[in-house]
Design a protein around this motif. Structure first.
Motif, PDB file in Angstrom:
ATOM      1  N   CYS A 172      -6.026  21.248  11.150  1.00  0.00           N
ATOM      2  CA  CYS A 172      -5.200  20.033  11.145  1.00  0.00           C
ATOM      3  C   CYS A 172      -5.200  19.392  12.532  1.00  0.00           C
ATOM      4  CB  CYS A 172      -3.750  20.365  10.771  1.00  0.00           C
ATOM      5  SG  CYS A 172      -3.539  21.278   9.232  1.00  0.00           S
ATOM      6  N   TYR A 173      -5.420  18.092  12.554  1.00  0.00           N
ATOM      7  CA  TYR A 173      -5.298  17.332  13.796  1.00  0.00           C
ATOM      8  C   TYR A 173      -4.643  15.992  13.478  1.00  0.00           C
ATOM      9  CZ  TYR A 173      -6.434  14.851  18.098  1.00  0.00           C
ATOM     10  OH  TYR A 173      -6.347  14.119  19.260  1.00  0.00           O
ATOM     11  N   ASN A 174      -3.408  15.842  13.899  1.00  0.00           N
ATOM     12  CA  ASN A 174      -2.627  14.633  13.612  1.00  0.00           C
ATOM     13  C   ASN A 174      -2.598  14.333  12.114  1.00  0.00           C
ATOM     14  OD1 ASN A 174      -2.182  14.349  16.368  1.00  0.00           O
ATOM     15  ND2 ASN A 174      -3.818  12.856  16.649  1.00  0.00           N
ATOM     16  N   GLU A 175      -2.188  15.332  11.344  1.00  0.00           N
ATOM     17  CA  GLU A 175      -2.172  15.208   9.879  1.00  0.00           C
ATOM     18  C   GLU A 175      -0.744  15.144   9.329  1.00  0.00           C
ATOM     19  OE1 GLU A 175      -4.636  14.530   8.215  1.00  0.00           O
ATOM     20  OE2 GLU A 175      -6.443  15.389   9.096  1.00  0.00           O
ATOM     21  N   GLU A 176       0.169  14.659  10.127  1.00  0.00           N
ATOM     22  CA  GLU A 176       1.563  14.569   9.694  1.00  0.00           C
ATOM     23  C   GLU A 176       1.702  13.799   8.378  1.00  0.00           C
ATOM     24  OE1 GLU A 176       5.699  12.418  11.263  1.00  0.00           O
ATOM     25  OE2 GLU A 176       3.818  12.256  12.385  1.00  0.00           O
ATOM     26  N   VAL A 187      -0.429  13.381   5.873  1.00  0.00           N
ATOM     27  CA  VAL A 187      -1.061  13.924   4.672  1.00  0.00           C
ATOM     28  C   VAL A 187      -0.627  15.345   4.351  1.00  0.00           C
ATOM     29  CG1 VAL A 187      -3.119  14.958   5.731  1.00  0.00           C
ATOM     30  CG2 VAL A 187      -3.288  13.896   3.464  1.00  0.00           C
ATOM     31  N   LEU A 188      -0.056  16.056   5.322  1.00  0.00           N
ATOM     32  CA  LEU A 188       0.245  17.472   5.125  1.00  0.00           C
ATOM     33  C   LEU A 188       1.215  17.764   3.974  1.00  0.00           C
ATOM     34  CD1 LEU A 188       0.464  19.525   8.447  1.00  0.00           C
ATOM     35  CD2 LEU A 188      -0.983  19.883   6.454  1.00  0.00           C
ATOM     36  N   PRO A 189       2.318  17.042   3.822  1.00  0.00           N
ATOM     37  CA  PRO A 189       3.237  17.380   2.725  1.00  0.00           C
ATOM     38  C   PRO A 189       2.576  17.369   1.351  1.00  0.00           C
ATOM     39  CG  PRO A 189       4.318  15.929   4.289  1.00  0.00           C
ATOM     40  CD  PRO A 189       2.874  15.981   4.687  1.00  0.00           C
ATOM     41  N   SER A 190       1.784  16.331   1.058  1.00  0.00           N
ATOM     42  CA  SER A 190       1.131  16.268  -0.258  1.00  0.00           C
ATOM     43  C   SER A 190       0.023  17.306  -0.372  1.00  0.00           C
ATOM     44  CB  SER A 190       0.564  14.864  -0.506  1.00  0.00           C
ATOM     45  OG  SER A 190      -0.403  14.528   0.472  1.00  0.00           O
ATOM     46  N   SER A 191      -0.724  17.534   0.709  1.00  0.00           N
ATOM     47  CA  SER A 191      -1.789  18.537   0.678  1.00  0.00           C
ATOM     48  C   SER A 191      -1.208  19.937   0.506  1.00  0.00           C
ATOM     49  CB  SER A 191      -2.618  18.474   1.964  1.00  0.00           C
ATOM     50  OG  SER A 191      -3.280  17.232   2.086  1.00  0.00           O
ATOM     51  N   ALA A 192      -0.109  20.219   1.207  1.00  0.00           N
ATOM     52  CA  ALA A 192       0.525  21.529   1.078  1.00  0.00           C
ATOM     53  C   ALA A 192       1.039  21.755  -0.340  1.00  0.00           C
ATOM     54  CB  ALA A 192       1.675  21.640   2.078  1.00  0.00           C
ATOM     55  N   HIS A 209      -0.876  15.467  18.339  1.00  0.00           N
ATOM     56  CA  HIS A 209       0.082  14.717  19.154  1.00  0.00           C
ATOM     57  C   HIS A 209       1.231  14.160  18.328  1.00  0.00           C
ATOM     58  CE1 HIS A 209      -2.765  15.100  22.395  1.00  0.00           C
ATOM     59  NE2 HIS A 209      -3.688  14.441  21.731  1.00  0.00           N
ATOM     60  N   ASP A 210       1.171  14.333  17.019  1.00  0.00           N
ATOM     61  CA  ASP A 210       2.247  13.849  16.161  1.00  0.00           C
ATOM     62  C   ASP A 210       3.138  15.023  15.741  1.00  0.00           C
ATOM     63  OD1 ASP A 210       0.639  15.190  14.391  1.00  0.00           O
ATOM     64  OD2 ASP A 210       0.265  13.486  13.067  1.00  0.00           O
ATOM     65  N   GLN A 211       3.750  14.936  14.582  1.00  0.00           N
ATOM     66  CA  GLN A 211       4.672  15.967  14.119  1.00  0.00           C
ATOM     67  C   GLN A 211       3.996  16.988  13.196  1.00  0.00           C
ATOM     68  OE1 GLN A 211       8.034  16.068  15.184  1.00  0.00           O
ATOM     69  NE2 GLN A 211       7.123  14.577  16.601  1.00  0.00           N
ATOM     70  N   THR A 212       2.701  17.206  13.377  1.00  0.00           N
ATOM     71  CA  THR A 212       1.980  18.142  12.507  1.00  0.00           C
ATOM     72  C   THR A 212       2.575  19.552  12.582  1.00  0.00           C
ATOM     73  OG1 THR A 212      -0.103  16.908  12.594  1.00  0.00           O
ATOM     74  CG2 THR A 212      -0.252  19.246  12.095  1.00  0.00           C
ATOM     75  N   TRP A 213       2.801  20.062  13.797  1.00  0.00           N
ATOM     76  CA  TRP A 213       3.311  21.431  13.912  1.00  0.00           C
ATOM     77  C   TRP A 213       4.726  21.553  13.354  1.00  0.00           C
ATOM     78  CZ3 TRP A 213       1.809  26.067  13.821  1.00  0.00           C
ATOM     79  CH2 TRP A 213       2.648  27.115  14.214  1.00  0.00           C
ATOM     80  N   GLU A 214       5.553  20.558  13.596  1.00  0.00           N
ATOM     81  CA  GLU A 214       6.905  20.573  13.038  1.00  0.00           C
ATOM     82  C   GLU A 214       6.851  20.561  11.505  1.00  0.00           C
ATOM     83  OE1 GLU A 214       7.148  19.502  17.176  1.00  0.00           O
ATOM     84  OE2 GLU A 214       5.878  18.774  15.529  1.00  0.00           O
ATOM     85  N   THR A 215       5.886  19.828  10.950  1.00  0.00           N
ATOM     86  CA  THR A 215       5.721  19.805   9.492  1.00  0.00           C
ATOM     87  C   THR A 215       5.306  21.174   8.974  1.00  0.00           C
ATOM     88  OG1 THR A 215       5.064  17.467   9.598  1.00  0.00           O
ATOM     89  CG2 THR A 215       4.538  18.667   7.575  1.00  0.00           C
ATOM     90  N   ILE A 216       4.409  21.842   9.693  1.00  0.00           N
ATOM     91  CA  ILE A 216       3.980  23.189   9.303  1.00  0.00           C
ATOM     92  C   ILE A 216       5.157  24.156   9.338  1.00  0.00           C
ATOM     93  CG2 ILE A 216       2.516  25.151   9.964  1.00  0.00           C
ATOM     94  CD1 ILE A 216       0.477  23.077  11.011  1.00  0.00           C
ATOM     95  N   GLN A 217       5.988  24.067  10.374  1.00  0.00           N
ATOM     96  CA  GLN A 217       7.151  24.935  10.471  1.00  0.00           C
ATOM     97  C   GLN A 217       8.121  24.696   9.315  1.00  0.00           C
ATOM     98  OE1 GLN A 217       8.206  23.832  14.606  1.00  0.00           O
ATOM     99  NE2 GLN A 217       8.012  26.020  15.101  1.00  0.00           N
ATOM    100  N   THR A 218       8.289  23.430   8.946  1.00  0.00           N
ATOM    101  CA  THR A 218       9.169  23.104   7.826  1.00  0.00           C
ATOM    102  C   THR A 218       8.627  23.675   6.523  1.00  0.00           C
ATOM    103  OG1 THR A 218       9.888  21.055   8.905  1.00  0.00           O
ATOM    104  CG2 THR A 218      10.224  21.212   6.524  1.00  0.00           C
ATOM    105  N   LEU A 219       7.314  23.546   6.333  1.00  0.00           N
ATOM    106  CA  LEU A 219       6.689  24.082   5.119  1.00  0.00           C
ATOM    107  C   LEU A 219       6.859  25.599   5.050  1.00  0.00           C
ATOM    108  CD1 LEU A 219       3.381  21.979   5.156  1.00  0.00           C
ATOM    109  CD2 LEU A 219       5.209  21.824   3.449  1.00  0.00           C
ATOM    110  N   GLN A 220       6.686  26.264   6.179  1.00  0.00           N
ATOM    111  CA  GLN A 220       6.817  27.719   6.199  1.00  0.00           C
ATOM    112  C   GLN A 220       8.250  28.150   5.902  1.00  0.00           C
ATOM    113  OE1 GLN A 220       5.070  29.607   9.564  1.00  0.00           O
ATOM    114  NE2 GLN A 220       5.849  31.631   9.073  1.00  0.00           N
TER     115      GLN A 220
END
Length: 337
Positions: free
Chosen positions: A15-19, A21-26, A56-67
């Protein structure tokens, strides 16, 4: 009676700056993995591993939320951006001690994720590598389709055997992944390495889907870098081409000197500085190109010789899931019932 132990699956998603698309992909990947677990095709502790490549966006925060919402999701966080190929290798190295099957797929899910159950079944059927291959790229731009075809044609001509229209969507068993991880290149070209491993493999074809959110992380500059990386990592053709061009220039120079010598014996003189300057510019340009190509090979050798780490992981929430468990290989082991 003998029973077959279920394989543990890890789906690695760079993932690189995938804030966006991540929710739907997850949601899609989580649903697929849940069905595999419910159907007793993989173990209940199989995981989805998101590798945050210095976003550089909220990708990691999104991953933490998903986890926090679902134990199926885990993540790696790089200290900075290292590139997609390095992110893939980091995810694979992290998953290798704990996984019997690994599947890599891009976060945008333009590669059909609903082939994952078929890939798992192909592993059970005896294939160690399953390639996802695009047989319809109508969702790509005309430029990207045509440059991709020229790239595969060029790589084949210089002796680099790739799977046409295959990117990084593939399944590997434990033995295939172990072989891949024996390659310690600082700038790996994975899609060129995997076909060289030589394990039983097959292909699954699909239509490439349009991106649902976000933007492509492979602009022209990165596509050119990837192409050059493949050429310089697997072929000596550029070096040999320099030798061939040099030989032709030397032959042309000998012919020119011979012609001038004959004219001199006949009392004919040739005036004009234009042809001389043109030839000097031509030879100077060829020499600079040759030095650049040689320098690329020397630079890669220099970088490899320093043995610097290919990546630095800031946070790893995947390995922690297995620290307290028995991590010995479980691929298709037979146990007494």
């Amino acid at each position: 009676m003998m029973t077959k132990k279920l394989p543990r699956l890890t789906i690695v998603v760079p993932c690189y700056n995938e804030e966006a698309v991540l929710p739907s992909s997850a949601k899609t990947l989580g649903g697929i993995l849940t069905k595999l677990i419910a159907g007793q095709q993989v173990t209940t502790d199989s995981k989805i591993l998101f590798v945050d490549d210095g976003s550089h966006d909220q990708t990691w925060e999104t991953i933490q939320t998903l986890q926090a919402q679902n134990a199926l999701f885990t993540g790696l966080k790089f200290s900075r951006n290292y590139g997609q190929e390095v992110a893939l290798m980091a995810g694979l190295r992290t998953a290798a001690p704990y996984s019997d099957l690994t599947i890599t797929i891009d976060a945008d899910l333009q590669d059909n994720p609903y082939l994952i159950p078929t890939m798992v079944q192909q592993a059970a059927d005896g294939f160690d590598i399953v390639y996802g291959v695009r047989n319809d790229r109508s969702s790509d731009t005309w430029f990207k389709r045509n440059t991709a075809q020229r790239f595969y044609w060029l790589m084949n001509k210089i002796g680099v055997h790739l799977i046409p229209n295959h990117a990084d969507y593939r399944m590997m068993t434990r033995c295939a992944l172990t072989a891949l991880l024996r390659y310690h290149e600082t700038d790996p070209f994975i899609r060129g390495i995997v076909p060289q491993l030589g394990f039983p493999s097959t292909k699954l074809y699909y239509k490439r889907r349009p991106r649902t959110a976000g933007v492509s992380k492979y602009p022209l500059s990165k596509m050119l870098k990837l192409a050059l990386n493949g050429i310089f990592s697997f072929s000596l053709v550029p070096i040999r081409a320099i030798m061939g061009v040099g030989s032709l220039v030397c032959l042309a120079a000998l012919v020119a000197f011979g012609w001038l010598g004959i004219d001199a014996l006949r009392g004919i003189t040739t005036a004009g500085i234009g042809p001389i300057m043109a030839s000097l510019w031509l030879l100077g340009g060829l020499q600079l190109m040759a030095l650049g190509i040689i320098g690329e090979y020397v630079g890669r050798t220099f970088a490899q010789s320093k043995h610097r780490p290919a990546f630095i992981i800031e946070t790893d929430t995947y390995s922690n899931e297995f620290v307290q468990k028995n991590t010995e290989g479980t691929r298709f082991q037979h146990q007494p019932s």
